[in-house]
Design an enzyme around this catalytic site. Sequence first.
Site, short mmCIF file in Angstrom:
data_model
loop_
_atom_site.label_atom_id
_atom_site.label_comp_id
_atom_site.label_asym_id
_atom_site.label_seq_id
_atom_site.Cartn_x
_atom_site.Cartn_y
_atom_site.Cartn_z
N ASP A 99 -13.06 -8.90 88.90
CA ASP A 99 -14.42 -9.34 88.55
C ASP A 99 -15.17 -8.35 87.68
OD1 ASP A 99 -14.64 -7.50 90.62
OD2 ASP A 99 -15.67 -8.87 92.00
N MET B 234 -11.92 -8.75 93.97
CA MET B 234 -10.73 -7.89 93.96
C MET B 234 -10.27 -7.54 95.38
SD MET B 234 -11.67 -5.31 90.80
CE MET B 234 -10.04 -4.55 90.79
N HIS B 235 -9.09 -6.96 95.46
CA HIS B 235 -8.55 -6.29 96.65
C HIS B 235 -8.11 -7.21 97.78
CE1 HIS B 235 -10.41 -2.98 94.59
NE2 HIS B 235 -11.63 -3.30 94.94
#
Length: 491
Positions: free
Chosen positions: A237, A78-79
Amino acid sequence: MYYIGVDLGTSAVKLLLMKEGGTIEKIVSREYPLSFPKPGWSEQAPEDWIAAVKDGIRELTAEIDRTQVAGIGAGGQMHGLVILDAEDRVIRPAILWNDGRTGEETDYLNREIGTEKLVKRTGNIAFAGFTAPKLLWLRRHEPENFARIAKVMLPKDYVNYMLTGVHCSDYSDASGMLLLNVKDRCWSPEMLELCGLTEAQMPRLFESYETVGTLKREIAEELDLPETVRVAAGAGDNAAAAVGTAAVGEGACNLSLGTSGTLFISSDGYKADDGSSALHAFAHADGSYHLMGCMLSAASCNKWWLEEILKTKDYGAEQAGIKEERLGRNHVYYLPYLMGERAPHNDPMARSCFIGMTMDSTREDLSQAVLEGVVFGLRDSLEAAKKLGIRVQTSMICGGGSKSPLWQKICADILNLTLTIPETEQGPGYGGAILAAVACGAYPSVVDAAKALVRVSKTVEPDPEAAARYEERYKTWHKLYPALKDCFREL
């Protein structure tokens, strides 16, 4: 029919082939490099992801009738900030979730904009790893690259774009950008304006189980797959891993002991705290919501202790001397903040340490303290969730650390929860395959699919006496970070 699950990790992609009924037929993985251009920076070439995914799919499907592949679904790191220009070319390497360059931008968001406004707009406070602070950093330090941005994407979404030609994201992954109004499931106009973006620069949003498109003709030909293969939007995830362990529906919980550690609690309704506990309030891959406490170092603490300090890779032998009668009686404590911490402290300056050692402290005491310290850190997130009125009695447990029977027992006792271990533990990849099956119409909902496909292999019950001892130990452990916080900053 077959469904391909993609786990787009930080150091490698793992792909699995799931047959109808949930059986995993084959697993392959492909590694790709990480780049650290400066201390605290972490970057990756998005082109490496798609190359690894395509190569992995070819091997994964080499021995089957490829016309029977129906769908692909991904769970991804992520991110990460991926930016494309007007010709859909990658402008610069992706800035990853574990990149620490955005301290000033994060402080600006939390202090100057204020956590109250951030929670109101997005459901979350700012963290250094989130996407919005990266955009602010980019606008300040690389204005020429910022000016070229035509699309902002996340790692797995770039892979989906390359497969389908659709600029897409899902609500669970987008929740970690600090650009999404999580409650209303739409881009936050205030946050986009703050970051100097327009909604036209953002991908189209989908539920994780929705089809974003089918394979582009040239991709289908390259992979020898039908053009009719559906690509699901997929999930971040942790949300994908939760689907893969059936942590879906009201009150369901998943505990992950991976490199990082998470306590993931599913909820039918939107819940967010005031930002003080640093719990994430995100959309879930089943169409609902979830709260998540994330600690940056979990199983990595044990790996560091054994491999770097004790110079051994025999994890089983190291834990053999830690008998059940020792649980809740250890006088050594460990703080698991090797890389700073997210929940509940949101403190990049926090550091790891042992405390309480005496002349009779043993190697086993310290090894046990590491395992316990990680779970005490997860207990912090559980306590924060309780303050919001959430009650959890059972939890799935997954991740590399969950394979240790001793650590399973410590988790059950410290958290005072009944833990269930799934028969198939393949994390985000399995969740991605389940999402693909739903996207293809094999199941009416994610909840139905997860309940049908995820089976339990083992249950671990907390021991009441050990849980009571750990209750007192936790109260002591919980006082350590506040007492040492100023020292960490001086260090």
